[in-house]
Design an enzyme around this catalytic site. Structure first.
Site, PDB file in Angstrom:
ATOM      1  N   SER A  75      46.338  49.978  57.115  1.00  0.00           N
ATOM      2  CA  SER A  75      45.733  48.686  56.868  1.00  0.00           C
ATOM      3  C   SER A  75      45.243  48.472  55.428  1.00  0.00           C
ATOM      4  CB  SER A  75      44.552  48.484  57.808  1.00  0.00           C
ATOM      5  OG  SER A  75      43.509  49.389  57.511  1.00  0.00           O
ATOM      6  N   LYS A  93      38.129  47.524  49.348  1.00  0.00           N
ATOM      7  CA  LYS A  93      38.757  46.970  50.550  1.00  0.00           C
ATOM      8  C   LYS A  93      37.797  45.982  51.205  1.00  0.00           C
ATOM      9  CE  LYS A  93      41.030  48.495  54.848  1.00  0.00           C
ATOM     10  NZ  LYS A  93      41.345  49.657  55.714  1.00  0.00           N
ATOM     11  N   SER A 122      45.321  54.558  57.877  1.00  0.00           N
ATOM     12  CA  SER A 122      45.228  53.341  57.063  1.00  0.00           C
ATOM     13  C   SER A 122      45.020  53.557  55.568  1.00  0.00           C
ATOM     14  CB  SER A 122      44.105  52.446  57.582  1.00  0.00           C
ATOM     15  OG  SER A 122      44.533  51.747  58.719  1.00  0.00           O
TER      16      SER A 122
END
Lengths: 95, 482
Positions: free
Chosen positions: B152, B73, B176
């Site tokens: 997210s 990420k 997330s």
């Protein structure tokens, strides 16, 4: 609770965020809706409840006060948008 | 192919890390339309894969992750590799250091394929707030509309679901990892707060942020997580506690375990298919010998408002560092103050700006006690609810999200509607507990739905064990089209 344009201007100044004048009112409405949503907490009975300081049951660790890192000036400065020699450069602060 | 299978094939020399990496790089190139990656690092990946093969040839392989291609990420700092947090304000930022979590993975031979897209500064549940554009859910489109992957960690979830990597790192502040895992039909685990070091992860809300693993199976998620956790003296909130062997928990008997079913999670207007899946989950666990017990978490309904005070407050403080002086974007101004304002005004997107302003407001003089302190007190009550519940149950089972994936562009008008996505995941985050989302089945529209298992602090083993049973019973073999 509703955030008028003047309040939004004040918060934005505190947060160092440029907000266009014509955005103050619509932004105030958005923020007021969120503040209105979180306001429901006022109805929760929290008498004698301690505010949370740590989510897990751990003591803050202690360590010896020793230098363990450093000598990386060039790495630190490598991402500076503007620099002069080994300094960050910013607009003039003192006349 | 799963991570576990790939790891075995590498060990058996049936496959080389370079071949495996190349196959994934090809898959990434063929699915660029998903926009799952902000930065691809093919040269670096092939270099690390070749090193892994060389180690193995010399009988010096580093472990089960050596040569395994994964995605990171883009919230983890990676030395010399662009790190953006999906924000304009970090334009061009190449960290001179590596986050602890990615350094650990690197040291175990994992091959980074690239940095995945996310909501700007991890603030969102749809991946639409990214400066680099939205990610498409590989399960879409439905009725001609592209779907969000959740957020997210939406880029990581989409990349894993579409087979662009064997696993990916994520971070979870209010859901997330778990919510996008549910939307994309994969497994996502957020461990206990303190399991993973936060050092070198771009900070959103420091008392909530926690890294975790996303993969296509529970075993794969456990394997990646194993490589990420552990005490780090550089993060004073990382826990100096022993790390168990997570995969050893899989396949263990669950007879006699007590599963809590919180009645407050049966929210008004909950979709019938979500409720049905939840009941199905209970039935599977009972068939496997566990007992379900109705429990009460009375302060559940206060979790979202609590979160939307605490998270923005911490964010407004953390994001003060982006000032155009030391890294990232700078927008000139006549004075230092103007330069700050211009840089931040232009560098942050609408949602981040909203949260900074809310955070500044609730922390400002005269409001601190009424909002921030109040929220911290309610947070204590929410954590106490869980502590009390775990006196009588071993884990808690809930749905992960109140719906399946929605279309890109929906739910934009009302931030609060968007916040409701995290209604089932936020309480766990506020209490710092481990939680996993595991695919349970498909919605009427043919989209994945996840079940969430929540455990006691540092009891990821129970969470994984239960998740593995759900995975086996669900027999979820759903593959996104494309």
């Amino acid at each position: 609770m509703s955030l008028d344009p003047e309040t939004v201007r004040t918060i934005a100044a505190l947060a160092r965020l440029r907000v266009a004048v014509d955005q103050l009112e619509p932004l105030g409405k958005e923020l007021s809706a969120i503040i209105g949503f979180v306001e429901q907490l006022q109805g929760v009975d929290t008498a004698d409840v301690a505010p949370m300081t740590s989510v897990i049951d751990l003591l803050l660790p202690e360590r010896n006060d020793e230098v363990t890192d450093g000598n990386c000036r060039d790495g630190v400065l490598a991402n500076a948008p503007e620099r002069i020699d080994c300094f960050y450069a910013v607009p003039k602060v003192v006349e | 192919m799963t991570l576990a299978e790939a790891s075995q094939q590498l060990q058996a020399r049936a496959l080389s890390a370079v071949e495996l990496t190349r196959a994934h790089l090809d898959a990434m190139a063929s699915r660029r339309s998903l926009n799952a990656f902000i930065t691809e690092t093919p040269e670096l990946a092939l270099e690390r894969a070749a090193e892994a093969d060389a180690r193995r040839a010399q009988g010096a392989a580093l472990g089960p992750l050596d040569g395994i291609p994964i995605a990171i990420k883009d919230l983890f700092c990676t030395e010399g590799v662009l790190t953006t947090a999906a924000s304009h304000i970090l334009d061009g930022f190449r960290p001179p250091y590596e986050s602890t979590v990615t350094a650990k993975l690197k040291a175990q031979g994992a091959v980074m394929l690239g940095k995945t897209n996310l909501d700007e500064f991890a603030m969102g549940s749809s991946n639409i707030t990214s400066y680099y554009g939205p990610v498409k859910n590989p399960w879409g489109p439905v009725d001609g509309k592209d779907l969000v992957p959740g957020g997210s960690s939406g880029g990581s979830a989409a990349a894993v679901a579409a087979g662009l990597c064997l696993a990916a790192t994520g971070t979870d502040t209010g859901g997330s990892i778990r919510q996008p895992a549910s939307f994309c039909g994969i497994v996502g685990i957020k461990p206990t707060y303190g399991r993973c070091s936060r050092w070198g992860i771009v900070a959103f809300a420091s008392s909530l942020d926690q890294a975790g693993a996303m993969a296509r199976t529970v075993r794969d998620a456990a394997m990646l997580l194993q490589g990420m956790v552990g005490h780090d003296p550089r993060d004073s909130t990382s826990a100096p506690v022993p790390v168990p062997d997570f995969t050893a928990a899989l396949g263990q008997d669950i007879r006699g375990l007590k599963i809590g079913i919180p009645r407050e999670y049966r929210i008004e207007g909950m979709a019938a298919e979500i409720d049905a899946l939840w009941r199905q989950g209970c039935a599977w666990l009972e068939d496997a010998g566990a007992t379900t017990v109705e429990i009460s978490l009375p302060h559940t309904r206060h979790a979202l408002p609590t979160y939307y005070i605490i998270a923005p407050a911490e964010a407004s403080s953390n994001l003060a560092r982006y000032d155009g002086v030391r890294f990232g974007l700078r927008v000139p101004g006549a004075s230092l103050d103007e330069m700050y304002q211009n840089t931040r005004g232009e560098g942050f997107g609408a949602e981040v700006r909203r949260r900074i302003l809310i955070g500044t407001y609730v922390l400002s003089a005269g409001y601190y006690d009424a909002y921030y302190l109040k929220a911290q007190k309610v947070r204590t009550l929410i954590a106490n609810d869980f502590r009390d519940a775990f006196r009588s149950v071993d884990v808690i089972l809930t749905p992960t999200a109140p719906s399946d994936a929605f279309a890109i562009g929906e739910r934009l008008d009302d931030p609060i509607m968007m916040y409701l996505n995290d209604v089932f995941t936020v309480p766990t985050s506020l209490a710092g507990l481990p939680g996993i989302s595991v695919p349970g089945g498909l919605s009427k529209r043919g989209l994945p739905l996840g079940l969430q298992v929540i455990g006691r602090p540092f009891d990821e083993e129970a969470v994984l064990r239960i998740a593995a049973v759900i995975e086996r019973c669900a027999g979820f073999s759903g593959q996104p089209r494309g």
